[in-house]
Enzyme design. Structure first.
Site, PDB file in Angstrom:
ATOM      1  N   LYS A 197       4.471  21.649  32.664  1.00  0.00           N
ATOM      2  CA  LYS A 197       4.476  21.083  30.790  1.00  0.00           C
ATOM      3  C   LYS A 197       3.834  22.149  30.263  1.00  0.00           C
ATOM      4  O   LYS A 197       3.945  21.722  29.078  1.00  0.00           O
ATOM      5  CB  LYS A 197       3.370  19.912  30.946  1.00  0.00           C
ATOM      6  CG  LYS A 197       5.088  18.711  31.862  1.00  0.00           C
ATOM      7  CD  LYS A 197       4.130  17.423  32.330  1.00  0.00           C
ATOM      8  CE  LYS A 197       4.907  16.918  33.125  1.00  0.00           C
ATOM      9  NZ  LYS A 197       4.358  15.511  34.094  1.00  0.00           N
ATOM     10  N   SER A 205       3.838  19.336  37.213  1.00  0.00           N
ATOM     11  CA  SER A 205       3.489  19.294  35.882  1.00  0.00           C
ATOM     12  C   SER A 205       2.879  20.699  35.365  1.00  0.00           C
ATOM     13  O   SER A 205       3.234  20.588  33.863  1.00  0.00           O
ATOM     14  CB  SER A 205       1.991  18.566  35.911  1.00  0.00           C
ATOM     15  OG  SER A 205       3.457  17.005  35.868  1.00  0.00           O
ATOM     16  N   TYR A 236      -4.948  15.114  33.756  1.00  0.00           N
ATOM     17  CA  TYR A 236      -4.563  13.373  33.116  1.00  0.00           C
ATOM     18  C   TYR A 236      -5.505  12.165  32.952  1.00  0.00           C
ATOM     19  O   TYR A 236      -6.839  13.124  33.150  1.00  0.00           O
ATOM     20  CB  TYR A 236      -4.134  12.459  34.805  1.00  0.00           C
ATOM     21  CG  TYR A 236      -2.824  13.406  34.714  1.00  0.00           C
ATOM     22  CD1 TYR A 236      -2.028  14.145  33.790  1.00  0.00           C
ATOM     23  CD2 TYR A 236      -3.149  14.263  36.297  1.00  0.00           C
ATOM     24  CE1 TYR A 236      -1.026  15.335  33.908  1.00  0.00           C
ATOM     25  CE2 TYR A 236      -1.918  15.405  36.265  1.00  0.00           C
ATOM     26  CZ  TYR A 236      -0.622  15.718  35.615  1.00  0.00           C
ATOM     27  OH  TYR A 236       0.075  16.324  35.783  1.00  0.00           O
ATOM     28  N   VAL A 246       1.215  18.408  40.720  1.00  0.00           N
ATOM     29  CA  VAL A 246       1.338  17.279  42.834  1.00  0.00           C
ATOM     30  C   VAL A 246       1.643  18.601  43.187  1.00  0.00           C
ATOM     31  O   VAL A 246       1.722  18.077  44.799  1.00  0.00           O
ATOM     32  CB  VAL A 246       2.380  16.124  42.364  1.00  0.00           C
ATOM     33  CG1 VAL A 246       1.858  15.173  41.610  1.00  0.00           C
ATOM     34  CG2 VAL A 246       3.902  16.080  41.493  1.00  0.00           C
ATOM     35  N   TYR A 277      14.178  18.126  32.988  1.00  0.00           N
ATOM     36  CA  TYR A 277      12.591  17.693  33.295  1.00  0.00           C
ATOM     37  C   TYR A 277      12.221  18.344  34.743  1.00  0.00           C
ATOM     38  O   TYR A 277      11.539  18.379  35.568  1.00  0.00           O
ATOM     39  CB  TYR A 277      12.369  16.621  32.719  1.00  0.00           C
ATOM     40  CG  TYR A 277      11.286  15.962  33.449  1.00  0.00           C
ATOM     41  CD1 TYR A 277       9.822  16.348  32.908  1.00  0.00           C
ATOM     42  CD2 TYR A 277      10.783  15.076  34.389  1.00  0.00           C
ATOM     43  CE1 TYR A 277       8.205  15.894  33.371  1.00  0.00           C
ATOM     44  CE2 TYR A 277       9.682  14.469  35.145  1.00  0.00           C
ATOM     45  CZ  TYR A 277       8.407  15.404  34.863  1.00  0.00           C
ATOM     46  OH  TYR A 277       6.967  14.729  34.818  1.00  0.00           O
TER      47      TYR A 277
END
Ligand code: GLN
Length: 303
Positions: A66, A63, A239, A257, A188
């Site tokens: 992103k 991630s 998050y 992750v 993605y």
């Protein structure tokens, strides 16, 4: 300040927590990583790149990608993206489905999976092949060969990507995607599967510490856009633990992750830690510990 000794001290002090937490196990490539690996790198504005431990070992950035897709879309499309994705913390896990249903397919922010799918959809519309665009940006900033898509990881992501497929189809059911669901999902999965080192990631993100200026001195986007990406990292980058991360570290940060954790020191540089064992929110236990220690020792936070 002797930055090299500082990083070495932090690695030594972080050692007791190595292995605390759990490595991501939804795909074999992540499940098989030794939870006790640890690396820490610092790239500074004046061109130094320092590190300790496994700072030159490639890992799956997941991630953290992103941040870069968001930056590339904002650079080419400006503020229009914000009609399609919010910028509020979600308070929910990064792969949650429920909030998206309540909020009619408008993702809370670009750093949860639903939001990232929308950002990637936009990057495909703007540039055609989103992951090729992303990899070439990362290599331009961090040096040729710094980033590549690990095809085996990408294949596993696709095979096990049922939740992401559910999110993408749900977005499509609300007409929130422009490109075909499978095209968006493949891009993605590819971006999640990029392999990089702490050293490379710290260098690649320097434009965020440098008010939008790239390694070659050209401008990716305005000073305000750099501030905005950093702000969304601070509030949403880790998050449903973003509040705790801001409390402990006091910097814009983005986790993945794979155990990577990137943090921006505006006008100073970029830190990247890697420790594959994760807490229950999906953030690296050792990474947060190391960055907490760094800002506590140096006082270099945004507060
Ligand atoms: N590949 C992971 C997923 O899509 C990335 C999540 C993460 O790094 N937080 O769920």
């Amino acid at each position: 300040m002797d930055l090299q000794s500082l990083l070495t001290d932090i690695a030594r002090e972080t050692a007791p927590v190595l292995g605390e937490g759990k490595v991501a196990d939804y795909i074999p490539a992540l499940a098989s990583v030794d939870p006790r690996r640890f690396g820490l790198a610092l790239a500074t504005m004046d061109g130094q790149v320092l590190g300790t431990g496994d700072w030159q070992t490639p890992f799956s950035i997941q991630s953290i990608s992103k941040v870069f897709t968001l930056a590339l879309v904002l650079a080419r499309d400006g503020e229009a993206l914000w009609d399609r994705v919010g910028r509020e913390p979600s308070g929910n896990p990064f792969n949650s489905l429920v909030q998206l249903e309540y909020e009619k397919g408008l993702p809370r922010n670009p750093f949860i999976n639903a939001g990232a799918l929308v950002v990637t959809d936009r990057l495909i519309s703007l540039r055609g092949n989103a992951s090729t665009e992303l990899v070439s940006f990362l290599n331009a900033e961090a040096g040729a060969g710094a980033a590549h898509v690990d095809e085996a990881v990408a294949a596993s992501e696709a095979e096990k990507g049922h939740r992401n497929a559910a999110l993408a189809h749900f977005l499509a059911s609300h007409n929130r995607l422009v490109n075909p669901v499978d095209t968006v999902l493949q891009a993605y999965f590819d971006q999640c599967s990029i392999a990089m080192t702490c050293e490379g990631l710290a260098q690649a993100a320097l434009f965020l510490a440098n008010h939008g200026l790239r390694a070659d001195g050209t401008r990716l986007f305005s000073r305000s856009e750099a501030k905005r990406v950093n702000s969304v990292m601070l509030t949403c980058g880790t998050y449903d633990a973003a509040g705790d991360f801001a409390y402990r570290v006091g910097l814009p940060g983005k986790s993945g992750v794979g155990g990577g954790l990137l943090a921006i020191l505006p006008e100073r540089g970029v830190l990247c830690a890697w420790g594959p064992a994760l807490d229950s929110h999906g953030n690296s236990v050792a990474g947060v510990e190391a960055l907490d220690r760094f800002t506590t020792k140096t006082g270099w936070s945004v507060f």
